[in-house]
Design a protein around this motif. Structure first.
Motif, PDB file in Angstrom:
ATOM      1  N   ARG A   1       0.058   0.686  -3.776  1.00 30.71           N
ATOM      2  CA  ARG A   1      -1.397   0.484  -3.787  1.00 30.71           C
ATOM      3  C   ARG A   1      -1.995   0.855  -5.140  1.00 30.71           C
ATOM      4  NH1 ARG A   1      -5.889   3.489   0.049  1.00 30.71           N
ATOM      5  NH2 ARG A   1      -7.597   2.005  -0.296  1.00 30.71           N
ATOM      6  N   ASP A   2      -1.486   1.907  -5.762  1.00 29.66           N
ATOM      7  CA  ASP A   2      -2.009   2.311  -7.065  1.00 29.66           C
ATOM      8  C   ASP A   2      -1.782   1.234  -8.117  1.00 29.66           C
ATOM      9  OD1 ASP A   2      -2.983   4.917  -6.341  1.00 29.66           O
ATOM     10  OD2 ASP A   2      -0.893   5.540  -6.177  1.00 29.66           O
TER      11      ASP A   2
ATOM     12  N   ARG B   1       0.803  -1.224   0.000  1.00 32.63           N
ATOM     13  CA  ARG B   1       0.000   0.000   0.000  1.00 32.63           C
ATOM     14  C   ARG B   1       0.834   1.272   0.000  1.00 32.63           C
ATOM     15  NH1 ARG B   1      -5.495  -0.078   1.911  1.00 32.63           N
ATOM     16  NH2 ARG B   1      -5.139   2.013   2.728  1.00 32.63           N
ATOM     17  N   ARG B   2       1.777   1.381   0.902  1.00 38.78           N
ATOM     18  CA  ARG B   2       2.354   2.686   1.211  1.00 38.78           C
ATOM     19  C   ARG B   2       3.706   2.942   0.562  1.00 38.78           C
ATOM     20  NH1 ARG B   2       3.776   3.529   6.235  1.00 38.78           N
ATOM     21  NH2 ARG B   2       3.569   5.761   5.968  1.00 38.78           N
TER      22      ARG B   2
ATOM     23  N   THR C   1      -4.223   8.548  -0.054  1.00 33.43           N
ATOM     24  CA  THR C   1      -3.392   8.265  -1.223  1.00 33.43           C
ATOM     25  C   THR C   1      -2.346   9.359  -1.373  1.00 33.43           C
ATOM     26  OG1 THR C   1      -4.863   9.485  -2.704  1.00 33.43           O
ATOM     27  CG2 THR C   1      -5.342   7.130  -2.376  1.00 33.43           C
TER      28      THR C   1
ATOM     29  N   ARG D   1      -2.204   8.897 -10.896  1.00 37.34           N
ATOM     30  CA  ARG D   1      -1.007   8.912 -10.050  1.00 37.34           C
ATOM     31  C   ARG D   1       0.130   8.127 -10.687  1.00 37.34           C
ATOM     32  NH1 ARG D   1      -5.285   8.861  -6.067  1.00 37.34           N
ATOM     33  NH2 ARG D   1      -5.416   6.581  -6.132  1.00 37.34           N
TER      34      ARG D   1
ATOM     35  N   ALA E   1      -9.126   6.231  -3.928  1.00 38.60           N
ATOM     36  CA  ALA E   1      -8.399   5.003  -4.285  1.00 38.60           C
ATOM     37  C   ALA E   1      -9.222   4.216  -5.308  1.00 38.60           C
ATOM     38  CB  ALA E   1      -8.127   4.168  -3.042  1.00 38.60           C
TER      39      ALA E   1
ATOM     40  N   ALA F   1       2.945   8.381  -6.484  1.00 32.87           N
ATOM     41  CA  ALA F   1       2.139   7.158  -6.511  1.00 32.87           C
ATOM     42  C   ALA F   1       2.787   6.128  -5.598  1.00 32.87           C
ATOM     43  CB  ALA F   1       2.028   6.616  -7.929  1.00 32.87           C
ATOM     44  N   THR F   2       1.972   5.161  -5.154  1.00 27.47           N
ATOM     45  CA  THR F   2       2.461   4.103  -4.275  1.00 27.47           C
ATOM     46  C   THR F   2       2.095   2.740  -4.849  1.00 27.47           C
ATOM     47  OG1 THR F   2       0.459   3.920  -2.912  1.00 27.47           O
ATOM     48  CG2 THR F   2       2.081   5.619  -2.285  1.00 27.47           C
TER      49      THR F   2
ATOM     50  N   ALA G   1      -5.999   6.189  -9.653  1.00 27.56           N
ATOM     51  CA  ALA G   1      -4.743   5.438  -9.567  1.00 27.56           C
ATOM     52  C   ALA G   1      -3.937   5.623 -10.843  1.00 27.56           C
ATOM     53  CB  ALA G   1      -5.026   3.960  -9.320  1.00 27.56           C
TER      54      ALA G   1
END
Length: 254
Positions: free
Chosen positions: A203-204, A174-175, A221, A235, A227, A200-201, A232
């Motif tokens: 999770r995206d 996720r992070r 996010t 990002r 999200a 972006a992370t 996404a």
């Protein structure tokens, strides 16, 4: 009959369970509002059917950069737990495979700091008491890789030592900022550097590819937008300093 809850206080999440009929996990970015930890724990405790006689505690939140040192973080977390559960005995897991009381944890904070991986490995080792087993725990922020022969046999006991041994990897689902996963990618037939920004992370990636569900109500996010797959992709392409109309969906997949 005495009651016990398990409580894990991380840098981004809090998890609580009485092991019977109540298990709770909430997002709690500790570094943003450490002063609200005790009140948050009090509200979670109010959801339990019975106040616990004992709180079994693990933590990783002491590493949050709102604390100057891990000892400061351990102290703050212990103070918050004691304030939220004033009538409970607090026991803290430590990497020597024993539990400390609060005074011992304050005296030896490095042993209780980020000890939740060890507690999990001790529990998992019971499932494989013979021979060597491997536990891989992938979280929102990090991945733990732990060998066991019924009990953990790590090379490192602290976060720095585990980073050195490769048993702690700072990649989660996720992070993790994407610029920490890859500094260059293939794009339109040639390597290109990605922006060293929190655009972006991971999770995206998972939301875009469908391995994590969309959550339109969640705006935790990189750009504080929902999200969802639509945002996404915004990002993700921003990692190449682009807008969504400059990189098509197939290129986003690739």
């Amino acid at each position: 009959m005495s009651t016990c809850i398990g409580l894990d206080i991380g840098g981004a999440n809090i998890k609580l369970s009485n092991g019977v009929d109540r298990t709770i996990e909430i997002a709690f970015p500790l570094w943003k509002s450490p002063e609200t930890l005790a009140a948050t724990l009090t509200s979670l405790g109010a959801l339990l059917s019975t106040p616990p006689d004992t709180v079994a505690l693990t933590m990783t939140g002491e590493l949050a950069d709102c604390f100057r040192t891990k000892a400061d973080g351990v102290e703050h977390i212990l103070n918050s737990v004691e304030a939220a559960f004033p009538n409970s005995i607090v026991r803290i897991w430590q990497t020597g495979a024993e539990v400390f009381n609060a005074e011992e944890a304050r005296e030896f904070p490095i042993l209780v700091a980020a000890a939740n991986w060890h507690a999990l490995a001790m529990w998992a080792g019971r499932a494989c008491p013979q021979g060597t087993s491997l536990l891989i725990d992938i979280g929102s922020t990090t991945t733990d890789i732990i060998l066991s022969n019924g009990t953990p046999i790590p090379e490192g006991g602290t976060d720095p030592a585990r980073l050195l041994s490769g048993e702690l990897v700072y990649t989660g689902v996720r992070r993790t900022p994407l610029c920490a996963v890859a500094q260059h990618i293939e794009f339109r037939g040639q390597p290109v550097g990605v922006a060293a920004e929190l655009f972006a992370t991971t999770r995206d990636v998972h939301v875009w590819l469908g391995s994590l569900s969309e959550d339109p109500e969640d705006v935790d996010t990189a750009n504080n937008r929902p999200a969802t797959r639509e945002f996404a992709r915004d990002r993700l392409v921003r990692m190449l300093c682009a807008d969504a109309d400059e990189i098509d969906e197939l290129e986003t997949d690739e």
